[in-house]
Design a protein around this motif. Structure first.
Motif, PDB file in Angstrom:
ATOM      1  N   VAL A 198       0.820  -1.206   0.000  1.00 25.01           N
ATOM      2  CA  VAL A 198       0.000   0.000   0.000  1.00 25.01           C
ATOM      3  C   VAL A 198       0.855   1.259   0.000  1.00 25.01           C
ATOM      4  O   VAL A 198       0.340   2.367   0.121  1.00 25.01           O
ATOM      5  CB  VAL A 198      -0.982   0.022   1.196  1.00 25.01           C
ATOM      6  N   MET A 199       2.170   1.085  -0.121  1.00 21.68           N
ATOM      7  CA  MET A 199       3.082   2.212  -0.222  1.00 21.68           C
ATOM      8  C   MET A 199       3.329   2.511  -1.699  1.00 21.68           C
ATOM      9  O   MET A 199       3.096   1.670  -2.563  1.00 21.68           O
ATOM     10  CB  MET A 199       4.401   1.887   0.471  1.00 21.68           C
ATOM     11  N   PRO A 200       3.841   3.711  -2.017  1.00 23.83           N
ATOM     12  CA  PRO A 200       4.076   4.040  -3.425  1.00 23.83           C
ATOM     13  C   PRO A 200       5.366   3.461  -3.979  1.00 23.83           C
ATOM     14  O   PRO A 200       5.828   3.861  -5.024  1.00 23.83           O
ATOM     15  CB  PRO A 200       4.146   5.574  -3.399  1.00 23.83           C
ATOM     16  N   TYR A 201       5.980   2.514  -3.272  1.00 23.31           N
ATOM     17  CA  TYR A 201       7.216   1.912  -3.722  1.00 23.31           C
ATOM     18  C   TYR A 201       7.377   0.574  -3.027  1.00 23.31           C
ATOM     19  O   TYR A 201       6.697   0.272  -2.061  1.00 23.31           O
ATOM     20  CB  TYR A 201       8.417   2.806  -3.409  1.00 23.31           C
ATOM     21  N   SER A 202       8.271  -0.241  -3.529  1.00 25.88           N
ATOM     22  CA  SER A 202       8.471  -1.576  -2.989  1.00 25.88           C
ATOM     23  C   SER A 202       9.423  -1.538  -1.797  1.00 25.88           C
ATOM     24  O   SER A 202      10.121  -0.552  -1.558  1.00 25.88           O
ATOM     25  CB  SER A 202       9.062  -2.486  -4.070  1.00 25.88           C
ATOM     26  N   GLN A 203       9.480  -2.650  -1.075  1.00 26.36           N
ATOM     27  CA  GLN A 203      10.390  -2.747   0.064  1.00 26.36           C
ATOM     28  C   GLN A 203      11.839  -2.559  -0.393  1.00 26.36           C
ATOM     29  O   GLN A 203      12.625  -1.861   0.259  1.00 26.36           O
ATOM     30  CB  GLN A 203      10.224  -4.103   0.744  1.00 26.36           C
ATOM     31  N   ALA A 204      12.199  -3.154  -1.513  1.00 24.06           N
ATOM     32  CA  ALA A 204      13.575  -3.027  -2.010  1.00 24.06           C
ATOM     33  C   ALA A 204      13.906  -1.585  -2.344  1.00 24.06           C
ATOM     34  O   ALA A 204      15.018  -1.106  -2.073  1.00 24.06           O
ATOM     35  CB  ALA A 204      13.760  -3.918  -3.243  1.00 24.06           C
ATOM     36  N   GLU A 205      12.948  -0.878  -2.925  1.00 23.70           N
ATOM     37  CA  GLU A 205      13.181   0.527  -3.261  1.00 23.70           C
ATOM     38  C   GLU A 205      13.336   1.375  -1.999  1.00 23.70           C
ATOM     39  O   GLU A 205      14.178   2.277  -1.941  1.00 23.70           O
ATOM     40  CB  GLU A 205      12.037   1.051  -4.132  1.00 23.70           C
ATOM     41  N   MET A 206      12.518   1.080  -0.982  1.00 22.65           N
ATOM     42  CA  MET A 206      12.647   1.811   0.271  1.00 22.65           C
ATOM     43  C   MET A 206      14.018   1.571   0.904  1.00 22.65           C
ATOM     44  O   MET A 206      14.661   2.489   1.401  1.00 22.65           O
ATOM     45  CB  MET A 206      11.536   1.404   1.240  1.00 22.65           C
ATOM     46  N   GLU A 207      14.473   0.314   0.874  1.00 20.69           N
ATOM     47  CA  GLU A 207      15.769  -0.005   1.462  1.00 20.69           C
ATOM     48  C   GLU A 207      16.906   0.660   0.709  1.00 20.69           C
ATOM     49  O   GLU A 207      17.984   0.895   1.276  1.00 20.69           O
ATOM     50  CB  GLU A 207      15.958  -1.527   1.500  1.00 20.69           C
ATOM     51  N   SER A 208      16.678   1.005  -0.559  1.00 18.90           N
ATOM     52  CA  SER A 208      17.720   1.678  -1.337  1.00 18.90           C
ATOM     53  C   SER A 208      17.720   3.177  -1.126  1.00 18.90           C
ATOM     54  O   SER A 208      18.543   3.888  -1.693  1.00 18.90           O
ATOM     55  CB  SER A 208      17.540   1.367  -2.824  1.00 18.90           C
ATOM     56  N   GLY A 209      16.783   3.677  -0.316  1.00 21.08           N
ATOM     57  CA  GLY A 209      16.792   5.090   0.048  1.00 21.08           C
ATOM     58  C   GLY A 209      15.758   5.943  -0.642  1.00 21.08           C
ATOM     59  O   GLY A 209      15.747   7.170  -0.464  1.00 21.08           O
ATOM     60  N   LEU A 210      14.874   5.357  -1.426  1.00 19.36           N
ATOM     61  CA  LEU A 210      13.836   6.130  -2.096  1.00 19.36           C
ATOM     62  C   LEU A 210      12.700   6.421  -1.117  1.00 19.36           C
ATOM     63  O   LEU A 210      12.196   5.522  -0.462  1.00 19.36           O
ATOM     64  CB  LEU A 210      13.302   5.356  -3.304  1.00 19.36           C
ATOM     65  N   VAL A 211      12.329   7.667  -1.002  1.00 22.69           N
ATOM     66  CA  VAL A 211      11.291   8.056  -0.041  1.00 22.69           C
ATOM     67  C   VAL A 211      10.358   9.076  -0.676  1.00 22.69           C
ATOM     68  O   VAL A 211      10.698   9.737  -1.641  1.00 22.69           O
ATOM     69  CB  VAL A 211      11.889   8.669   1.244  1.00 22.69           C
ATOM     70  N   TYR A 212       9.155   9.165  -0.139  1.00 23.67           N
ATOM     71  CA  TYR A 212       8.250  10.226  -0.556  1.00 23.67           C
ATOM     72  C   TYR A 212       7.378  10.642   0.624  1.00 23.67           C
ATOM     73  O   TYR A 212       6.810   9.800   1.315  1.00 23.67           O
ATOM     74  CB  TYR A 212       7.330   9.813  -1.705  1.00 23.67           C
ATOM     75  N   TRP A 213       7.266  11.939   0.842  1.00 23.73           N
ATOM     76  CA  TRP A 213       6.322  12.522   1.790  1.00 23.73           C
ATOM     77  C   TRP A 213       5.563  13.633   1.078  1.00 23.73           C
ATOM     78  O   TRP A 213       6.178  14.411   0.336  1.00 23.73           O
ATOM     79  CB  TRP A 213       7.048  13.173   2.967  1.00 23.73           C
ATOM     80  N   PRO A 214       4.258  13.807   1.307  1.00 20.71           N
ATOM     81  CA  PRO A 214       3.633  15.081   0.941  1.00 20.71           C
ATOM     82  C   PRO A 214       4.328  16.188   1.734  1.00 20.71           C
ATOM     83  O   PRO A 214       4.351  16.145   2.963  1.00 20.71           O
ATOM     84  CB  PRO A 214       2.173  14.891   1.375  1.00 20.71           C
ATOM     85  N   THR A 215       4.922  17.140   1.054  1.00 19.42           N
ATOM     86  CA  THR A 215       5.818  18.102   1.697  1.00 19.42           C
ATOM     87  C   THR A 215       5.379  19.539   1.463  1.00 19.42           C
ATOM     88  O   THR A 215       5.233  19.977   0.319  1.00 19.42           O
ATOM     89  CB  THR A 215       7.253  17.913   1.183  1.00 19.42           C
ATOM     90  N   MET A 216       5.185  20.268   2.546  1.00 16.56           N
ATOM     91  CA  MET A 216       4.887  21.693   2.501  1.00 16.56           C
ATOM     92  C   MET A 216       6.170  22.450   2.830  1.00 16.56           C
ATOM     93  O   MET A 216       6.724  22.309   3.922  1.00 16.56           O
ATOM     94  CB  MET A 216       3.795  22.045   3.512  1.00 16.56           C
ATOM     95  N   THR A 217       6.661  23.252   1.900  1.00 15.57           N
ATOM     96  CA  THR A 217       7.896  23.991   2.104  1.00 15.57           C
ATOM     97  C   THR A 217       7.594  25.407   2.586  1.00 15.57           C
ATOM     98  O   THR A 217       6.848  26.147   1.938  1.00 15.57           O
ATOM     99  CB  THR A 217       8.725  24.053   0.812  1.00 15.57           C
TER     100      THR A 217
END
Length: 305
Positions: free
Chosen positions: A233-252
């Motif tokens: 249910v995440m926008p990426y796979s476990q392997a992708e997360m372990e490789s450092g790919l991340v996403y947050w809805p971000t307000m700058t």
């Protein structure tokens, strides 16, 4: 739920390759509408660009609607419930973590969290059934009023039914609005911006029968947690997360470098990011069972009854 490979590659943002908020709105299922200027009360919104399934492509023939959403902001009174990171101003690479924002953001006291975010919820919102999340513990101690931490919202059916967000309607986004600020940088700070990372979930299914269905939700947090522990249910796979790919809805929050310039001793300065800690996400992001109105009395994963 799993996206096609191209969509995932476009939507993923590594810590070293943060891009503009505008790009997030185009590429991500849910992003933040605007950059927030320093020193003003800003009316912002989650930008829900399409419904469930197919990543916004109506040609796939699936038209599942979003039925609820939940959002949590990193403004807990306890600084241990947030993670503050210093970022390289050019590459976005992490430069270490900080205990809190007290050296950089006006009004933040050492040993206290980002309670001055100024979060205010706005109605009407995405759905008619709208319930703010309140940290009742802040009635004690330094805070005289309850602290708004986020909200959840759902489409009924009782007592109100909201307009559905069909997955094929991609030309006009649905907004779930909120207000923040004013947020000011200390004149002594070398921070050029503050990236407020918000935990958010779009729900497509509810009930016990959906608890293992990978189509039940889109979870937009930077990594798995103890409760939000299903990579499907995440926008990426476990392997992708372990490789450092991340996403947050971000307000700058952008520093006004004209009215509040960096000291020359700062050099290029740095950027900051703050996000809810795992314990905060697990405690406050799920939609509680039997709270709120009407349709909130359902089991939305990972809530247990």
């Amino acid at each position: 739920m799993k996206r096609n490979k191209l969509a995932k590659q476009l939507a993923l943002l590594s810590a070293a390759t943060w891009v503009s908020i505008t790009a997030q709105n185009v590429l991500a299922h849910t992003g933040i509408r605007d950059v927030v200027p320093e020193g003003v009360v800003a009316y912002n919104a989650f930008n829900v660009s399409h419904g469930c399934d197919g990543n916004g492509d109506s040609s796939v023939g699936r038209t599942k609607n979003i039925i609820a959403m939940s959002a949590l902001f990193p403004n807990a009174a306890d600084p241990a419930l947030a993670v503050v990171t210093k970022l390289d101003p050019t590459t976005g690479a992490p430069m270490g973590t900080l205990a809190d924002l007290s050296d950089d953001i006006a009004g933040v006291v050492a040993g206290v969290g980002f309670t001055g975010l100024g979060l205010n919820t706005i109605q009407p919102n995405l759905f008619a059934n709208f319930v703010p999340k309140i940290d009742k513990n802040t009635l004690l101690g330094a805070h005289a009023t309850p602290l708004k931490r986020g909200y959840f919202t759902n489409n009924g059916p009782l007592p109100y039914a909201s307009a559905p967000i069909f997955q094929e309607v991609t030309s006009s986004a649905a907004f779930s609005p909120f207000a923040v600020g004013p947020i000011n940088f200390k004149t002594t700070s070398c921070a050029k911006s503050l990236k407020v990372r918000i935990a958010e979930v779009n729900y497509c299914l509810s009930g016990k029968a959906s608890r293992k269905n990978p189509a039940r939700a889109d979870v937009w947090i930077g990594h798995l947690t103890t409760k939000f522990n299903d990579a499907n249910v995440m926008p990426y796979s476990q392997a992708e997360m372990e490789s450092g790919l991340v996403y947050w809805p971000t307000m700058t929050v952008a520093r006004d470098l004209v009215k509040n310039p960096l000291d020359p001793a700062c050099g290029a300065g740095y950027n900051l990011a703050i996000e809810p800690a795992d314990a905060d996400i697990d405690a406050n992001l799920p939609i509680p069972y039997n709270e709120g109105k009407g349709g909130a009395r359902q089991l939305y994963w990972p809530t247990s009854n």
